[in-house]
Design an enzyme around this catalytic site. Structure first.
Site, PDB file in Angstrom:
ATOM      1  N   GLY A   1       0.769  -1.224  -0.207  1.00  0.00           N
ATOM      2  CA  GLY A   1      -0.052  -0.004  -0.085  1.00  0.00           C
ATOM      3  C   GLY A   1       0.658   1.351   0.229  1.00  0.00           C
TER       4      GLY A   1
ATOM      5  N   ASP B   1      -2.061 -12.214   4.720  1.00  0.00           N
ATOM      6  CA  ASP B   1      -3.628 -11.821   5.027  1.00  0.00           C
ATOM      7  C   ASP B   1      -3.809 -11.451   6.240  1.00  0.00           C
ATOM      8  OD1 ASP B   1      -6.240 -11.601   5.379  1.00  0.00           O
ATOM      9  OD2 ASP B   1      -6.710 -13.093   3.840  1.00  0.00           O
TER      10      ASP B   1
ATOM     11  N   TYR C   1     -16.571   2.543   6.791  1.00  0.00           N
ATOM     12  CA  TYR C   1     -15.259   2.810   6.671  1.00  0.00           C
ATOM     13  C   TYR C   1     -14.707   3.287   8.512  1.00  0.00           C
ATOM     14  CZ  TYR C   1     -10.420   4.220   6.013  1.00  0.00           C
ATOM     15  OH  TYR C   1      -8.910   4.496   6.258  1.00  0.00           O
TER      16      TYR C   1
ATOM     17  N   LYS D   1     -12.632   1.100  11.024  1.00  0.00           N
ATOM     18  CA  LYS D   1     -11.588   1.654  11.697  1.00  0.00           C
ATOM     19  C   LYS D   1     -11.562   1.668  13.313  1.00  0.00           C
ATOM     20  CE  LYS D   1      -8.150   2.328   9.851  1.00  0.00           C
ATOM     21  NZ  LYS D   1      -6.793   1.323   9.308  1.00  0.00           N
TER      22      LYS D   1
HETATM   23  N1  LIG Z   1      -5.391   7.056   2.213  1.00  0.00           N
HETATM   24  C1  LIG Z   1      -5.995   7.841   2.896  1.00  0.00           C
HETATM   25  O1  LIG Z   1      -6.110   8.980   2.613  1.00  0.00           O
HETATM   26  C2  LIG Z   1      -5.915   7.609   4.521  1.00  0.00           C
HETATM   27  C3  LIG Z   1      -6.464   8.595   5.346  1.00  0.00           C
HETATM   28  C4  LIG Z   1      -6.492   8.329   6.875  1.00  0.00           C
HETATM   29  C5  LIG Z   1      -5.816   7.011   7.289  1.00  0.00           C
HETATM   30  N2  LIG Z   1      -5.457   6.389   6.443  1.00  0.00           N
HETATM   31  C6  LIG Z   1      -4.968   4.962   7.021  1.00  0.00           C
HETATM   32  O2  LIG Z   1      -3.544   4.888   6.750  1.00  0.00           O
HETATM   33  C7  LIG Z   1      -3.271   3.406   6.291  1.00  0.00           C
HETATM   34  C8  LIG Z   1      -2.409   3.059   5.194  1.00  0.00           C
HETATM   35  O3  LIG Z   1      -3.275   3.669   4.045  1.00  0.00           O
HETATM   36  P1  LIG Z   1      -3.017   3.704   2.774  1.00  0.00           P
HETATM   37  O4  LIG Z   1      -3.159   4.854   2.190  1.00  0.00           O
HETATM   38  O5  LIG Z   1      -1.308   3.190   2.594  1.00  0.00           O
HETATM   39  O6  LIG Z   1      -3.801   2.496   2.112  1.00  0.00           O
HETATM   40  P2  LIG Z   1      -3.494   1.536   0.718  1.00  0.00           P
HETATM   41  O7  LIG Z   1      -2.551   2.205  -0.060  1.00  0.00           O
HETATM   42  O8  LIG Z   1      -5.023   0.998   0.488  1.00  0.00           O
HETATM   43  O9  LIG Z   1      -2.946   0.064   1.099  1.00  0.00           O
HETATM   44  C9  LIG Z   1      -3.413  -0.649   2.250  1.00  0.00           C
HETATM   45  C10 LIG Z   1      -2.762  -2.117   1.699  1.00  0.00           C
HETATM   46  O10 LIG Z   1      -3.547  -3.078   2.559  1.00  0.00           O
HETATM   47  C11 LIG Z   1      -3.584  -4.335   1.730  1.00  0.00           C
HETATM   48  N3  LIG Z   1      -4.634  -4.975   2.360  1.00  0.00           N
HETATM   49  C12 LIG Z   1      -5.945  -5.068   2.250  1.00  0.00           C
HETATM   50  N4  LIG Z   1      -6.387  -6.178   2.893  1.00  0.00           N
HETATM   51  C13 LIG Z   1      -5.412  -6.905   3.527  1.00  0.00           C
HETATM   52  C14 LIG Z   1      -5.459  -8.061   4.172  1.00  0.00           C
HETATM   53  N5  LIG Z   1      -6.545  -8.663   4.454  1.00  0.00           N
HETATM   54  N6  LIG Z   1      -4.433  -8.587   4.439  1.00  0.00           N
HETATM   55  C15 LIG Z   1      -3.137  -7.755   4.141  1.00  0.00           C
HETATM   56  N7  LIG Z   1      -3.219  -6.653   3.480  1.00  0.00           N
HETATM   57  C16 LIG Z   1      -4.204  -6.351   2.984  1.00  0.00           C
HETATM   58  C17 LIG Z   1      -4.043  -3.838   0.387  1.00  0.00           C
HETATM   59  O11 LIG Z   1      -3.736  -4.684  -0.466  1.00  0.00           O
HETATM   60  P3  LIG Z   1      -4.512  -4.720  -1.975  1.00  0.00           P
HETATM   61  O12 LIG Z   1      -4.374  -3.438  -2.587  1.00  0.00           O
HETATM   62  O13 LIG Z   1      -4.062  -5.898  -2.660  1.00  0.00           O
HETATM   63  O14 LIG Z   1      -6.075  -4.847  -1.425  1.00  0.00           O
HETATM   64  C18 LIG Z   1      -3.109  -2.335   0.276  1.00  0.00           C
HETATM   65  O15 LIG Z   1      -1.699  -2.997  -0.200  1.00  0.00           O
HETATM   66  C19 LIG Z   1      -4.511   2.657   6.662  1.00  0.00           C
HETATM   67  O16 LIG Z   1      -4.779   2.200   7.935  1.00  0.00           O
HETATM   68  C20 LIG Z   1      -5.672   3.835   6.480  1.00  0.00           C
HETATM   69  O17 LIG Z   1      -6.867   3.398   6.950  1.00  0.00           O
HETATM   70  C21 LIG Z   1      -5.455   6.387   4.923  1.00  0.00           C
END
Ligand SMILES: NC(=O)c1ccc[n+]([C@@H]2O[C@H](COP(=O)([O-])OP(=O)(O)OC[C@H]3O[C@@H](n4cnc5c(N)ncnc54)[C@H](OP(=O)(O)O)[C@@H]3O)[C@@H](O)[C@H]2O)c1
Length: 294
Positions: free
Chosen positions: A10, A34, A123, A127
């Site tokens: 991610g 996973d 969501y 969370k």
């Molecule tokens: N993006 C934002 O704007 C934002 C804002 C506030 C907080 N956050 C938090 O920041 C953190 C990182 O976010 P990010 O933006 O880096 O998210 P991201 O790019 O969507 O990355 C999340 C990763 O988790 C993987 N994943 C999904 N289900 C899984 C499972 N069962 N086991 C293992 N891996 C799994 C996904 O794989 P696949 O792609 O293959 O599904 C993806 O690679 C998260 O906790 C998110 O809630 C994000």
């Protein structure tokens, strides 16, 4: 000290791996681990003699979560519960990432860690439940880092979407009444690595929940204008499109968004010496990366 990063494919996960330097850090993406699979998680921890886990895995499809709630609850609630139980079994700490979506955004002041949560959608609720599962299973050995408006060079995010739209259109409309602070995925990774380093030297941490987002606070409209100005300066865009400010009601989406996502980051500064990262520097880093690889 071996650090295990889950969700390594991610935005934040990839930055953690790329910024690991000389640390013994193992990053596993979803195909390799996973986080909802208790047996696989326990095996990953013991096989590698892991001393600290960073969970960067999540279901982040905020709008799809409304129609696919089970998927969101599985990854965002059950996953952290599995990780926390596995960490508790081998006395290993868990650093976990959460979100501004645990708040309803109705506060007139920035949210601090003591602010009451009131998630608006699936969501955010999933969370928040994930946070609670960690507090229950691993009460004295977790850090939950709430971040907001994450963008980076890898994966889908607002900067990438704006750049694509800016290349396709002469004008677009962007919401101007939601406030928050964009946060570079690299800065989130750097913060988590510095917390991990401190655990490595002190074998303890000021455990608990912390807020970290970029600086200064802006709106999506303000961020879009900066993206286009910087993309022109970098040479990724020939001409900036017109960006019309619109209210949230004019751009309806399945999941409600908090109107105010601004964080008070006093606590993480006081306890860890981590400063809110200026998002303009992160934006320039991302655009320069894309320019180099375009
Ligand atoms: N993006 C934002 O704007 C934002 C804002 C506030 C907080 N956050 C938090 O920041 C953190 C990182 O976010 P990010 O933006 O880096 O998210 P991201 O790019 O969507 O990355 C999340 C990763 O988790 C993987 N994943 C999904 N289900 C899984 C499972 N069962 N086991 C293992 N891996 C799994 C996904 O794989 P696949 O792609 O293959 O599904 C993806 O690679 C998260 O906790 C998110 O809630 C994000």
């Amino acid at each position: 000290m071996t650090i295990l990063v889950t969700g390594a494919g991610g935005q934040v996960g990839r930055e953690l791996v790329m910024r690991a330097g000389r640390r013994a850090l193992v990053g596993l993406d979803r195909s390799q681990l996973d986080i909802t699979d208790a047996g696989a998680v326990a095996a990953a921890l013991s096989a590698r003699r892991v001393r600290l886990v960073v969970n960067a895995a999540a279901w982040t499809a905020v709008d799809r979560a409304e129609s696919e709630p089970n998927a969101s609850w599985s990854v965002n609630r059950a996953g952290p519960a599995v990780l926390a139980a596995a960490c508790a079994a081998v006395t290993v700490p868990l650093l976990h990432i959460s979100t501004d979506y645990v708040f309803d955004g109705r506060s007139a002041v920035p949210y601090d860690e003591a602010s009451a949560v009131a998630p608006l959608g699936v969501y955010g609720r999933s969370k928040w439940a994930g946070e609670q599962a960690i507090r229950d299973a691993l009460p004295d050995r977790h850090v939950i880092l709430r971040v907001a408006w994450v963008f980076g060079a890898h994966g889908g995010n607002f900067v990438r979407t704006m750049l694509r739209l800016g290349q396709e259109r002469e004008a677009l409309s962007v919401v101007a009444d939601q406030y928050g602070a964009p946060t570079h995925a690299g800065a989130v990774a750097t913060a988590l690595l510095s917390i991990a380093d401190r655990y490595g030297t002190e074998a303890a941490l000021p455990w608990g929940t912390y807020h970290l987002s970029g600086t200064p606070v802006t709106t999506w409209h303000g961020f879009a204008e900066s993206i286009f100005a910087e993309a022109c300066a970098t040479g990724l865009l020939a001409r900036a499109p017109l960006v019309h400010p619109i209210p949230t009601e004019a751009y309806p989406l399945p999941a409600p968004r908090p109107a105010n996502s601004a964080f008070d980051c006093t606590l993480i500064r006081a306890r860890f010496g981590i400063e809110p990262p200026p998002w303009m520097a992160g934006l320039r880093e991302v655009l320069n990366t894309w320019k180099r690889t375009s």
